[in-house]
Design an enzyme around this catalytic site. Structure first.
Site, PDB file in Angstrom:
ATOM      1  N   GLU A   1       0.849  -1.190   0.000  1.00  0.00           N
ATOM      2  CA  GLU A   1       0.000   0.000   0.000  1.00  0.00           C
ATOM      3  C   GLU A   1       0.886   1.242   0.000  1.00  0.00           C
ATOM      4  OE1 GLU A   1      -2.380   2.765  -0.358  1.00  0.00           O
ATOM      5  OE2 GLU A   1      -3.322   0.777  -0.326  1.00  0.00           O
TER       6      GLU A   1
ATOM      7  N   GLY B   1      -7.828   1.933   1.051  1.00  0.00           N
ATOM      8  CA  GLY B   1      -8.185   2.403  -0.286  1.00  0.00           C
ATOM      9  C   GLY B   1      -9.099   3.619  -0.259  1.00  0.00           C
TER      10      GLY B   1
ATOM     11  N   CYS C   1     -12.465   3.998  -0.455  1.00  0.00           N
ATOM     12  CA  CYS C   1     -13.691   4.012   0.344  1.00  0.00           C
ATOM     13  C   CYS C   1     -13.422   4.485   1.763  1.00  0.00           C
ATOM     14  CB  CYS C   1     -14.319   2.619   0.357  1.00  0.00           C
ATOM     15  SG  CYS C   1     -15.807   2.512   1.382  1.00  0.00           S
TER      16      CYS C   1
ATOM     17  N   HIS D   1     -47.068  -1.820   9.185  1.00  0.00           N
ATOM     18  CA  HIS D   1     -47.525  -0.440   9.041  1.00  0.00           C
ATOM     19  C   HIS D   1     -47.129   0.331  10.292  1.00  0.00           C
ATOM     20  CE1 HIS D   1     -50.215   2.919   8.108  1.00  0.00           C
ATOM     21  NE2 HIS D   1     -50.630   2.857   9.368  1.00  0.00           N
TER      22      HIS D   1
END
Length: 464
Positions: A35, A41, A43, A449
């Site tokens: 990396e 990364g 996100c 509902h």
């Protein structure tokens, strides 16, 4: 210079690279993960996690300011503490990065994590430059490229000299811009525009096309455009930016060409949100024997995400197509199943759900109405306004509509949900599509509902 060898070399720790490293290590393979910046990364570091964290602050501020509509009286004006907003975001990022490191290194001893810039030196070899004077050579049986993208900056005279923000640098801003100019009317520009408008900025969005979100149906674009206008955002369409300048007082000026002639917009800050470009140009792909890219630099892959050099794969945004975290994660599953489970999983023709986090939200799955027309499909459409749903009337969140396309066999072809909880409602429809349910099964389902999903009972009533 140290030499390493491994079964699998993964370049980039994004939403495809990290889980792939873990899966391959659990299968007994030696894995090196490289990396260049922070683990996680796009996100985690400058995509979904930070933007939606800051967006949550803007949403809460808007709810406080509009509480009077629901009979809530507040003394004093609600204001934003921008450094505190950014500090909250930074704390979440620090936790995310720490947890990723722990998950990769401590839980998977077969994974070695290195930091540095990686470039090919041969078809099976890469050099990782850790510092100016320190490098590591790695030989791998298989190589997986998960290097992502970066902001694309258009070649506009004066832009570099005047200075600008990208969608990455804006995430660290410590003040609320007085007047934020945004180049680009895609979903990123819309999310940032509404976010900073609610923080208190004047906002102008400049789009080269005739409307926002060029790939959406007209009714979707019109609804979101009106919502932004109602928030006080200025929208400038069919405009080409010819020059950017900044005067001695720090004021920016954008010179635009429009059908009505030249126009000048003035602002305090400029955000460039005109798309992204792949991080493939610094990999020295020529040394691989010729991994192919397209005209924009995206790495070309087959349905199994293999490049033309068969032991080299590309995952995530760097191979082009829809640039979403969930698609990158599915790329991991494609590789995992095909390599480890002898599967036949394909990266082609898979569902493409996505959500735009404006207010109202947009949730999309399957075919749009314009796509169905282009493909000359036989379809029926039903569309209801959000205000017809009980939950909308109770909460006061009445902006938007639900639109669903149905085929001749009564099965769902696609949907556009514009309104509260749009992404979650879209996902229910995606589940129904995956199970190949007919619309009548949702129409006649007993749904609690009063929740938003109750609209699934009634959205079909105008089917024609």
């Amino acid at each position: 210079m140290p030499d390493y060898s491994c079964d699998a070399l993964i370049i980039g720790s994004g939403q495809a690279g990290n889980p792939l490293a873990s899966a391959l290590a659990e299968a007994g393979r030696t894995v090196i993960l490289v990396e260049e910046a922070h683990l996680g990364g796009s996100c985690v570091n400058y995509g979904c996690v930070p933007t939606k964290t800051i967006l949550a602050s803007a949403e809460r501020l808007h709810q406080v300011r509009t509480a009077g509509e629901l009979g809530i009286r507040l003394s004093g004006e609600a204001t934003v503490d921008m450094p505190a907003v950014i500090a909250r975001k930074d704390a979440l990022l620090a936790d995310s990065r720490h947890n990723l490191h722990e998950a990769l290194v401590r839980q998977h001893p077969g994974v070695t994590v290195l930091h540095g810039h990686a470039a090919f030196t041969g078809a099976h070899t890469m050099r990782v430059q850790q510092t100016q004077n320190e490098a590591i050579d790695i030989r791998a049986k298989q190589i997986f490229l998960n290097t992502g993208t970066r902001p694309a900056v258009p070649a506009i005279p004066g832009l570099a000299e005047a200075g600008y923000l990208t969608t990455t640098s804006l995430l660290d801003i410590q003040e609320v811009p007085e007047h934020l100019l945004i180049l680009g009317g895609g979903y990123i520009g819309l999310e940032f525009g509404q976010m900073f408008r609610r923080f208190g900025s004047r906002v102008s969005i400049i789009e080269t096309g005739l409307h926002l979100l060029e790939h959406e149906d007209d009714d979707v674009c019109e609804c979101l455009q009106q919502a932004l206008l109602d928030d006080g955002i200025e929208l400038v369409f069919n405009a080409q930016t010819r020059r950017v300048s900044r005067n001695a007082a720090g004021e920016l000026t954008l010179t635009l060409d429009t059908p009505q002639g030249e126009r000048r917009l003035h602002g305090s800050h400029l955000l460039v949100a005109t798309g992204r470009r792949p991080n493939s140009d610094a990999l020295n792909l020529e040394a691989t024997g010729g991994v192919k890219t397209d005209g924009k630099g995206y790495i070309q892959v087959n349905s199994k995400l293999q490049t033309n050099v068969r032991h080299i794969y590309a995952l995530g945004d760097v191979h082009g197509g829809p640039q979403f975290t969930h698609i990158s994660y599915d790329d991991f599953r494609v590789i995992r199943d095909n390599l480890l489970h002898r599967g036949r999983r394909s990266a082609k023709q898979r569902p493409l759900p996505y959500c735009v986090f404006t207010d109202p939200q947009l949730g999309r799955i399957g075919l749009s109405e314009s796509q169905a027309k282009e493909q000359q499909l036989d379809y029926r459409v039903s569309k209801i306004p959000v205000r017809s749903i009980s939950r909308a009337q109770q909460t006061g969140a009445t902006t938007g509509f639900w639109k669903v396309l149905v085929g001749p066999d009564d099965r769902i072809l696609g949907a556009a949900i514009v309104g509260p909880e749009a992404g979650d409602i879209m996902t229910i429809l995606q589940v129904a599509m995956t199970g190949r349910l007919r619309y009548q099964q949702l129409q006649n389902m007993v749904i609690a509902h009063p929740i938003w999903a109750e609209g699934l009972n009634v959205v079909w009533k105008k089917l024609k």
